[in-house]
Design an enzyme around this catalytic site. Structure first.
Site, short mmCIF file in Angstrom:
data_model
loop_
_atom_site.label_atom_id
_atom_site.label_comp_id
_atom_site.label_asym_id
_atom_site.label_seq_id
_atom_site.Cartn_x
_atom_site.Cartn_y
_atom_site.Cartn_z
N TYR A 151 0.83 -1.20 0.00
CA TYR A 151 0.00 0.00 0.00
C TYR A 151 0.87 1.26 0.00
CZ TYR A 151 -3.89 3.06 1.35
OH TYR A 151 -4.84 4.05 1.39
N ALA A 171 3.84 1.60 -1.22
CA ALA A 171 4.45 1.75 -2.53
C ALA A 171 3.45 2.27 -3.56
CB ALA A 171 5.01 0.40 -2.99
#
Length: 248
Positions: A160, A162
């Protein structure tokens, strides 16, 4: 033009993931300012229909459009449908997202790929699809829904983090290349917001650790989105809406 005097009459907006939570609040805010709104959903057909009904009750046009915005063919078909039924898209809010909590030891390649596709690739696909029309008319507003996790540790997982960090990079890249075309591209990064997805946040008592002492409301995020749409001099920015969780 301030959000209080925002006049979007004659404009067409698309809100991905617009059937609930923050997307629903943004859809209603756009409609209240006069825009015709396409409410995208993937599974929540009844909830999308309810948002459309709310908009129609205030006398504005709205349609529900089903599409998996992480799939290119779905996006192409969705944009064609909206343009035939409402007109050319002037405002795009890339709000669709997924946030499944997975620890680093349990995270699989499939989990990572799915999160990047839904949270990041979808914004590219939808932006790519609406840009020719916006450029031709020399006016457009694109707002991407990021997260405090883009620049902090977050609670959901590295997949998430990233995806949302990538979304902010996408925002800046598009903004730099589209400003002279009359198109602004910005991101809004909510912190803990009291929506259906807030269960883990409530369980962790995160509200008690925020300076404001509570979770945010979806309408408070929508207010910032509307402000950005009404301002032609803000572009390439990420605006935090996080109750003082961080100061950047």
């Amino acid at each position: 033009m301030s959000a209080h005097t925002l006049d979007l009459n004659g404009r067409v907006a698309l809100v991905t993931g617009g059937s609930r939570g923050i997307g629903r609040a943004i859809s209603l805010g756009l409609a209240a300012s006069g825009a015709s709104v396409a409410v995208n959903y993937r599974q929540r057909e009844n909830e999308a229909a309810n948002v459309v009904a709310e908009i129609e009750r205030i006398g504005n046009r709205a349609i529900a459009v089903r599409a998996d915005v992480s799939i290119g063919d779905d996006v192409t078909a969705m944009i064609d449908d909206i343009e035939q039924r409402l007109g050319h898209i002037d405002i795009l809010v890339n709000n669709a997202g997924t946030a499944t909590m997975i620890d680093i030891d349990d995270l699989t390649e499939a989990d990572f790929d799915h999160t990047l596709a839904v949270n990041l690739k979808s914004a590219f696909l939808c932006t790519h699809a609406v840009l020719p029309g916006m450029r031709a008319r020399r006016w457009g507003r694109i707002v991407n829904l990021s997260s405090a996790a883009a620049r902090g540790p977050g609670l959901v997982g590295i997949h998430y983090n990233a995806s949302k960090a990538g979304l902010e990079g996408l925002t800046r890249g598009y903004a730099a290349r589209l400003a002279r075309d009359g198109i602004t591209v910005n991101a809004v990064a909510p912190g803990p917001i009291d929506t259906e997805m807030a269960g883990p946040l409530k369980a962790s008592n995160v509200a008690q650790r925020l300076p404001v002492g509570r979770l945010g409301e979806a309408s408070e995020v929508a207010d910032v989105v509307m402000m950005i749409i009404g301002n032609a001099f803000i572009t390439g920015q990420t605006i935090p809406v996080n109750g003082g969780a961080s100061f950047i």
